[in-house]
Design a protein around this motif. Sequence first.
Motif, PDB file in Angstrom:
ATOM      1  N   GLY A   5       0.847  -1.250  -0.023  1.00 24.23           N
ATOM      2  CA  GLY A   5       0.104  -0.119  -0.140  1.00 24.23           C
ATOM      3  C   GLY A   5       0.963   1.500  -0.142  1.00 24.23           C
ATOM      4  O   GLY A   5       0.437   2.304  -0.618  1.00 24.23           O
ATOM      5  N   TYR A   6       1.863   1.148   0.764  1.00 26.18           N
ATOM      6  CA  TYR A   6       2.812   2.289   0.758  1.00 26.18           C
ATOM      7  C   TYR A   6       4.197   1.871  -0.066  1.00 26.18           C
ATOM      8  O   TYR A   6       5.053   1.276   0.672  1.00 26.18           O
ATOM      9  CB  TYR A   6       3.247   3.001   2.259  1.00 26.18           C
ATOM     10  CG  TYR A   6       1.997   3.379   2.728  1.00 26.18           C
ATOM     11  CD1 TYR A   6       1.212   4.374   2.172  1.00 26.18           C
ATOM     12  CD2 TYR A   6       1.487   2.874   4.077  1.00 26.18           C
ATOM     13  CE1 TYR A   6       0.012   4.649   2.951  1.00 26.18           C
ATOM     14  CE2 TYR A   6       0.285   3.320   4.683  1.00 26.18           C
ATOM     15  CZ  TYR A   6      -0.293   4.180   4.064  1.00 26.18           C
ATOM     16  OH  TYR A   6      -1.527   4.810   4.608  1.00 26.18           O
ATOM     17  N   LEU A 141      -5.662   7.038  -4.180  1.00 28.04           N
ATOM     18  CA  LEU A 141      -5.625   5.801  -4.710  1.00 28.04           C
ATOM     19  C   LEU A 141      -4.189   5.366  -4.916  1.00 28.04           C
ATOM     20  O   LEU A 141      -3.917   4.002  -4.748  1.00 28.04           O
ATOM     21  CB  LEU A 141      -6.576   5.796  -5.868  1.00 28.04           C
ATOM     22  CG  LEU A 141      -7.910   5.714  -5.645  1.00 28.04           C
ATOM     23  CD1 LEU A 141      -8.797   5.651  -7.087  1.00 28.04           C
ATOM     24  CD2 LEU A 141      -8.708   4.718  -4.859  1.00 28.04           C
ATOM     25  N   LEU A 142      -3.379   6.198  -5.227  1.00 27.19           N
ATOM     26  CA  LEU A 142      -2.009   5.886  -5.252  1.00 27.19           C
ATOM     27  C   LEU A 142      -1.474   5.207  -4.287  1.00 27.19           C
ATOM     28  O   LEU A 142      -0.520   4.434  -4.200  1.00 27.19           O
ATOM     29  CB  LEU A 142      -1.158   7.018  -5.974  1.00 27.19           C
ATOM     30  CG  LEU A 142       0.195   6.855  -6.727  1.00 27.19           C
ATOM     31  CD1 LEU A 142      -0.107   5.965  -7.867  1.00 27.19           C
ATOM     32  CD2 LEU A 142       0.673   8.315  -6.855  1.00 27.19           C
ATOM     33  N   HIS A 143      -1.794   5.748  -3.086  1.00 24.47           N
ATOM     34  CA  HIS A 143      -1.322   4.902  -1.690  1.00 24.47           C
ATOM     35  C   HIS A 143      -1.601   3.682  -1.653  1.00 24.47           C
ATOM     36  O   HIS A 143      -0.946   2.794  -0.879  1.00 24.47           O
ATOM     37  CB  HIS A 143      -1.973   5.826  -0.582  1.00 24.47           C
ATOM     38  CG  HIS A 143      -1.497   7.235  -0.024  1.00 24.47           C
ATOM     39  ND1 HIS A 143      -0.260   7.132   0.481  1.00 24.47           N
ATOM     40  CD2 HIS A 143      -1.788   8.340  -0.528  1.00 24.47           C
ATOM     41  CE1 HIS A 143      -0.111   8.396   0.803  1.00 24.47           C
ATOM     42  NE2 HIS A 143      -0.858   9.140   0.093  1.00 24.47           N
ATOM     43  N   TYR A 144      -2.577   3.154  -2.365  1.00 22.86           N
ATOM     44  CA  TYR A 144      -3.123   1.729  -2.288  1.00 22.86           C
ATOM     45  C   TYR A 144      -3.090   1.114  -3.381  1.00 22.86           C
ATOM     46  O   TYR A 144      -4.083   0.166  -3.735  1.00 22.86           O
ATOM     47  CB  TYR A 144      -4.546   1.945  -1.473  1.00 22.86           C
ATOM     48  CG  TYR A 144      -4.682   2.579  -0.480  1.00 22.86           C
ATOM     49  CD1 TYR A 144      -4.297   2.179   1.098  1.00 22.86           C
ATOM     50  CD2 TYR A 144      -5.168   3.900  -0.233  1.00 22.86           C
ATOM     51  CE1 TYR A 144      -4.150   2.776   2.100  1.00 22.86           C
ATOM     52  CE2 TYR A 144      -5.160   4.544   1.050  1.00 22.86           C
ATOM     53  CZ  TYR A 144      -4.529   3.906   2.152  1.00 22.86           C
ATOM     54  OH  TYR A 144      -4.592   4.790   3.111  1.00 22.86           O
ATOM     55  N   SER A 145      -2.105   1.277  -4.210  1.00 22.47           N
ATOM     56  CA  SER A 145      -1.961   0.537  -5.563  1.00 22.47           C
ATOM     57  C   SER A 145      -0.590   0.262  -5.466  1.00 22.47           C
ATOM     58  O   SER A 145       0.425   1.051  -5.290  1.00 22.47           O
ATOM     59  CB  SER A 145      -2.282   1.487  -6.632  1.00 22.47           C
ATOM     60  OG  SER A 145      -3.725   1.951  -6.711  1.00 22.47           O
ATOM     61  N   ILE A 146      -0.451  -0.931  -6.012  1.00 24.79           N
ATOM     62  CA  ILE A 146       1.050  -1.288  -6.405  1.00 24.79           C
ATOM     63  C   ILE A 146       1.992  -0.770  -7.355  1.00 24.79           C
ATOM     64  O   ILE A 146       3.143  -0.529  -7.299  1.00 24.79           O
ATOM     65  CB  ILE A 146       1.243  -2.926  -6.586  1.00 24.79           C
ATOM     66  CG1 ILE A 146       0.622  -3.031  -7.741  1.00 24.79           C
ATOM     67  CG2 ILE A 146       0.499  -3.855  -5.110  1.00 24.79           C
ATOM     68  CD1 ILE A 146       0.628  -4.763  -8.362  1.00 24.79           C
ATOM     69  N   ASP A 147       1.311   0.088  -8.331  1.00 23.73           N
ATOM     70  CA  ASP A 147       1.847   0.986  -9.252  1.00 23.73           C
ATOM     71  C   ASP A 147       1.061   1.634  -9.972  1.00 23.73           C
ATOM     72  O   ASP A 147      -0.404   1.805  -9.747  1.00 23.73           O
ATOM     73  CB  ASP A 147       2.431  -0.277 -10.364  1.00 23.73           C
ATOM     74  CG  ASP A 147       1.658  -1.072 -10.889  1.00 23.73           C
ATOM     75  OD1 ASP A 147       0.226  -0.661 -11.038  1.00 23.73           O
ATOM     76  OD2 ASP A 147       2.038  -2.258 -11.359  1.00 23.73           O
TER      77      ASP A 147
END
Length: 545
Positions: A5-6, A141-147
């Motif tokens: 997530g981070y 959403l970028l916090h909780y995305s692998i890329d």
Amino acid sequence: MDSPGYNCFVDREKMDAAIQDLGPKELSCMELQELKQLARQGHWARSYTLRGKVYQRLIRDIPCRTVTPDASVYSDIVGKVVGKHSGGSLPLPEFVDSTQVPSYCLNARGEGAVRKVLLCIANQFPDISFCPALPAVVALLLHYSIDEAECFEKACRILACNDPSKKLIDQSFLAFESSCMTFGDLVNKYCQAAHKLMVAVSEDVLQVYSDWQRWLFGELPLNYFARVFDVFLVEGYKVLYRVALAILKFFHKVRAGQPLESDNVRQDIRMFVKDIAKTVSPEKLLEKAFAIRLFSRKEIQLLQMANEKALQQKGITVKQKSVSLSKRQFVHLAVHAENFCSEIVSVKEMRDIWSWVPERFALCQPLLLFSSGQHGYSLTRFYFQCEGHEPTLLLIKTTQKEVCGAYLSTDWSERNKFGGKLGFFGTGECFVFRLQPEVQRYEWVVIKHPELNKPTSFMSSEATITPSLFSHSVSSEPPDRLSPFLAARHFNLPSKTESMFMAGGSDCLIIDCWMHRCVTWLLSFTREGRFIHSEVLLAGGGLQV
């Protein structure tokens, strides 16, 4: 911080201070009703690991168009789209209206990734014309995305939602503007003390309310916005209205009676939201938000539709860009001093009244239909001048220099449907008010004792204006029931609650709104009457809604 997530997009030192990973790591149940409670309680708010899993599941379950861009599409187009822009920082798409990208503890790479994702979304969604909320959504959403590709896919699913009952993000200038108007209508009804303050300290109250999404998508600190987004993904757009109303209530509570820190109340509210942690916790904010009794989701949709229709009639279209903002006529601007003349109220008083009128009608300059000074005191002449027009505003000045009036949602010609008998009609948007000796507005509410909602045995119509006040306890309307508000007139929907707001006969007018206090006014247009002047203004400016 080993959770996916981070990742490399986040400034970990800032993130550690914002959200600690102390909560549960798994969620066993995904039933809607239980999810609502868990989201409101912040069950996954302290666990970025669990929040990432919940977001993945909730967004995956959003019903979308058959062809919705996914992560593989991003991989295919990102090089081509980003390659068009050489050197320096990547620009933002036009539809975000030069919105600043919230930092949300992102590092430089993360802020660049937000811009790349936004540009690729613009490439895949050419129909989006205005969406200033999107940078904040992508940044979170970028916090909780692998890329970046996964973040792109999640954002696309939110934008591509095709469930008509689950509105998520405004994607056109028309939708955004009508949302601002709807928010103004809700403030007017549910935050009357805050609304009164806004009217007193701002020249243009609608400009203040047009910032409501900015408070949520940009000004709120990360941990607050994430809590709001948790509930928003489960319950939909209505949550945003609730939280923004709660923010305004807290702002009023803190600032009431205190001098504002600047001459710009819009800036004061923005600063209050940025520093909201000094005043209220995320838990208290959501608690206040869900303590507000609102319309049903269906009724908010109807109100949004009415506001969109009014804007379309003013020339605002779905494809309108943000540059058209200057074309919007706000509530106060609709009452132009050089074009307004009344023997009863001043321009300032009329602007105050106009701030109470539903915003789709307040877009228009009021037009004088009837004046007792010009047309006399005949009810026949009154009906002749007013029939065929709605809504209207009735103003009355008494021999005691009292000033009162009523906003009337329905054409007086409706009285003819009762075969010469006195019958009630109108909608729950009707309200009565008093300006002198003190300002007071009375609105429709549902009462616990329906037997009281019956025509009253009235005194002689010679008693020109007879205010009678009765206290009734009130209760929330059943969730499966539409109030007369909007339903009966504007959408050809059957009203399940008897409307009792206006009545007109050959010798009297009755404006009867059951409210926290029941105010009944009897009015007789006779030369022996106890008022010295009356006026009726067209409040809708000819809008057919």
